[in-house]
Design an enzyme around this catalytic site. Structure first.
Site, short mmCIF file in Angstrom:
data_model
loop_
_atom_site.label_atom_id
_atom_site.label_comp_id
_atom_site.label_asym_id
_atom_site.label_seq_id
_atom_site.Cartn_x
_atom_site.Cartn_y
_atom_site.Cartn_z
N PHE A 172 25.28 103.71 13.04
CA PHE A 172 24.45 102.83 13.84
C PHE A 172 24.79 101.39 13.49
O PHE A 172 24.74 101.00 12.32
CB PHE A 172 22.95 103.08 13.60
CG PHE A 172 22.08 102.25 14.51
CD1 PHE A 172 21.83 102.65 15.81
CD2 PHE A 172 21.55 101.05 14.07
CE1 PHE A 172 21.07 101.87 16.67
CE2 PHE A 172 20.77 100.26 14.92
CZ PHE A 172 20.52 100.68 16.22
N ASP A 257 28.89 97.53 6.93
CA ASP A 257 27.59 97.21 7.53
C ASP A 257 26.50 97.52 6.50
O ASP A 257 26.14 98.66 6.28
CB ASP A 257 27.40 98.04 8.80
CG ASP A 257 26.06 97.78 9.48
OD1 ASP A 257 25.16 97.19 8.85
OD2 ASP A 257 25.90 98.20 10.64
N LYS A 286 18.08 93.28 8.18
CA LYS A 286 16.81 93.93 7.83
C LYS A 286 16.04 93.31 6.66
O LYS A 286 15.14 92.51 6.86
CB LYS A 286 17.05 95.42 7.61
CG LYS A 286 17.41 96.13 8.92
CD LYS A 286 17.14 97.61 8.88
CE LYS A 286 17.10 98.23 10.26
NZ LYS A 286 18.40 98.60 10.82
C1 LIG Z 1 19.14 98.30 12.00
C2 LIG Z 1 20.61 98.30 11.86
C3 LIG Z 1 21.42 97.50 12.68
C4 LIG Z 1 20.86 96.68 13.81
O1 LIG Z 1 20.05 95.66 13.38
P1 LIG Z 1 19.15 94.86 14.44
O2 LIG Z 1 18.51 93.80 13.62
O3 LIG Z 1 18.18 95.84 15.03
O4 LIG Z 1 20.06 94.34 15.47
C5 LIG Z 1 22.78 97.50 12.44
N1 LIG Z 1 23.31 98.25 11.47
C6 LIG Z 1 22.57 99.03 10.67
C7 LIG Z 1 23.23 99.82 9.58
C8 LIG Z 1 21.20 99.11 10.84
O5 LIG Z 1 20.46 99.91 10.07
#
Ligand SMILES: *Cc1c(COP(=O)(O)O)cnc(C)c1O
Length: 441
Positions: A172, A257, A286
């Protein structure tokens, strides 16, 4: 009554648009009596986009790991906004930093410097060992920046056809058009036009598949050290190090990420520290602002020139208010020992969840995760949403990841007693779920 056919439904909802005020409760002035729960839910139903499926609870305040709804009911918040409220709710130091900064200077554009922005960049670099920071407002934006960085880096070196990115199944990376194309869940991409060119998905954990997918056109490999949304799946041993060597052999960039795993969540400042692997770029969001929106990309000096002036930017990114919040979070992680706490409290939460899995083997398939990013794996036949609704009735908030995994991401300030309490409530929720299943036949 038979459910309306899709056609009637469409007609009906179109008619709704024309109806003079279908009488959702009207707005009140800010100093009027607060709205009741039912009013707010009716207004939400009438006026919010239907892209979420929120639980019928309206929160009004919080403190520490506790959230309180409009009915005055308290919950143990083991979701923390999806790993966002790293310092819990209403942390006095964060509240003070934000209100002081708001009173001083909230926003200036990136045509100028601002103090908080510069200090946050320096402090993040000092703690992580990266050299430069780019700031934005969310995880998806940070990943967009990382994708543009990787492609632009090779473009600048004259390798104009080197734009393919390797990503992983169940990954994700966000919901924008580009990041949703990096995301490894096909249904998230459906209906949003042609698939973005130059992205190859391979199974997470499968280094042979990565090797087979590599080529001179690959500019980067994007990976989470624990797949969060995908179902709280930690990278198998050796996977991150393997990716590092594959990237090194081919000259591609390793793009990590850390939006969910970063900022102490896994018991280290960065999730990638567990494997001792460094990325060529990492993203944070986050937990970074402790609830205030901010995202970041961190890079080493060798990529300093990859996005020259004019190639990327953000209006709000790096504003003093967001940066003051993130500076406070970063300082609190160290001053309050919260990274070590994430490790030790995470171990306790892991043990408690393993006990629950052992006690309810008909419902659960074990426990997994790292630090305070943990999953209780339910049987695939169970709908995670039903289970978290039961947990909510018992006063514990958590989220579902990967369809059937209960994801626990409490604030890093959570106490041992709160962990014991939450797990006792989950235990009750699971027992009730079984009883109801039996009585339903
Ligand atoms: C939540 C998340 C995102 C997206 O972040 P947003 O602030 O909702 O755009 C991207 N990568 C990872 C691993 C995430 O957990």
């Amino acid at each position: 009554m038979a459910p309306p056919s899709p056609k009637t439904q469409a007609t009906a909802s179109h008619a709704d648009l024309d109806r003079p005020s279908a009488a959702p409760p009207t707005m009140q002035s800010p100093d009027a009596e607060p709205h009741g729960t039912a009013d707010l839910l009716a207004m939400a139903d009438a006026h919010l986009m239907k892209n979420y499926r929120p639980a019928p609870v309206v929160f009004v305040r919080g403190h520490g790991s506790t959230l309180v709804d409009t009915e005055g009911k308290s919950y143990l918040d083991f979701a923390a906004g999806v790993a966002v409220n790293s310092l819990g709710h209403a942390h006095p130091r964060l509240v003070r930093a934000i209100s002081d900064q708001a009173a001083r200077l909230m926003h200036v554009s990136n045509y100028f410097y601002n103090e908080e922005n510069v200090l946050l960049a320096a402090e993040l670099c000092e703690k992580t060992g990266y050299d430069r920071a780019f700031f934005c407002n969310s995880g998806a934006e940070a990943n967009e920046a990382m994708l543009k960085l990787a492609r632009r880096h090779f473009y600048a070196k004259g390798e104009k056809d080197r734009f393919r990115v390797i990503a992983f199944d169940h990954a994700f990376h966000g919901r924008t058009i580009a990041t949703v194309n990096l995301t490894g869940t096909p249904s998230y991409k459906e209906g949003f036009g042609p698939k973005l060119e130059g992205i190859t998905h391979v199974p997470y954990g499968d280094l042979d598949a990565v090797r087979a997918a590599m080529g001179p056109d690959v500019c980067g490999i994007i990976v989470e050290t624990v797949q969060g949304e995908g179902g709280v799946l930690p990278a198998p041993p050796g996977f991150m190090a393997g990716l590092r060597s594959i990237a090194d052999e081919s000259g591609a960039l390793l793009l990590i990420d850390e939006v969910q795993t970063g900022m102490g969540r896994t018991g280290r400042l960065l999730g990638s520290e567990h494997a001792g692997v460094r990325g060529d770029a990492i993203t944070l969001a986050k937990g970074l602002g402790g609830g205030f929106p901010i995202g970041a990309m961190l890079i080493p000096e060798k990529l300093a020139g990859a996005l020259p002036p004019g190639t990327h930017g953000s209006t709000f990114g790096g504003n003093p208010l967001a940066c003051a919040a993130a500076r406070t979070v970063l300082a609190a992680l160290y001053d309050e020992g919260l990274i070590d706490a994430a490790r030790s409290r995470g171990a306790l939460l892991g043990r408690k969840l393993a006990e629950l899995a052992a006690k309810h083997p008909d419902l659960c398939d074990g426990e997994r995760g790292e630090g305070l990013l943990r999953g209780l794996v339910m049987k695939t036949s169970l709908d995670g949403r039903v289970v978290i609704a039961k947990a909510r009735e018992e006063g514990v908030l958590c989220t579902v990841a990967g369809g059937h995994v209960l994801r626990f991401t409490p604030p890093l300030v959570v106490t041992d007693a709160e962990i014991e309490d939450a797990c006792a409530r989950i235990d009750r929720a699971l027992s009730k779920l079984r009883l109801e299943a039996i009585s339903a036949g």
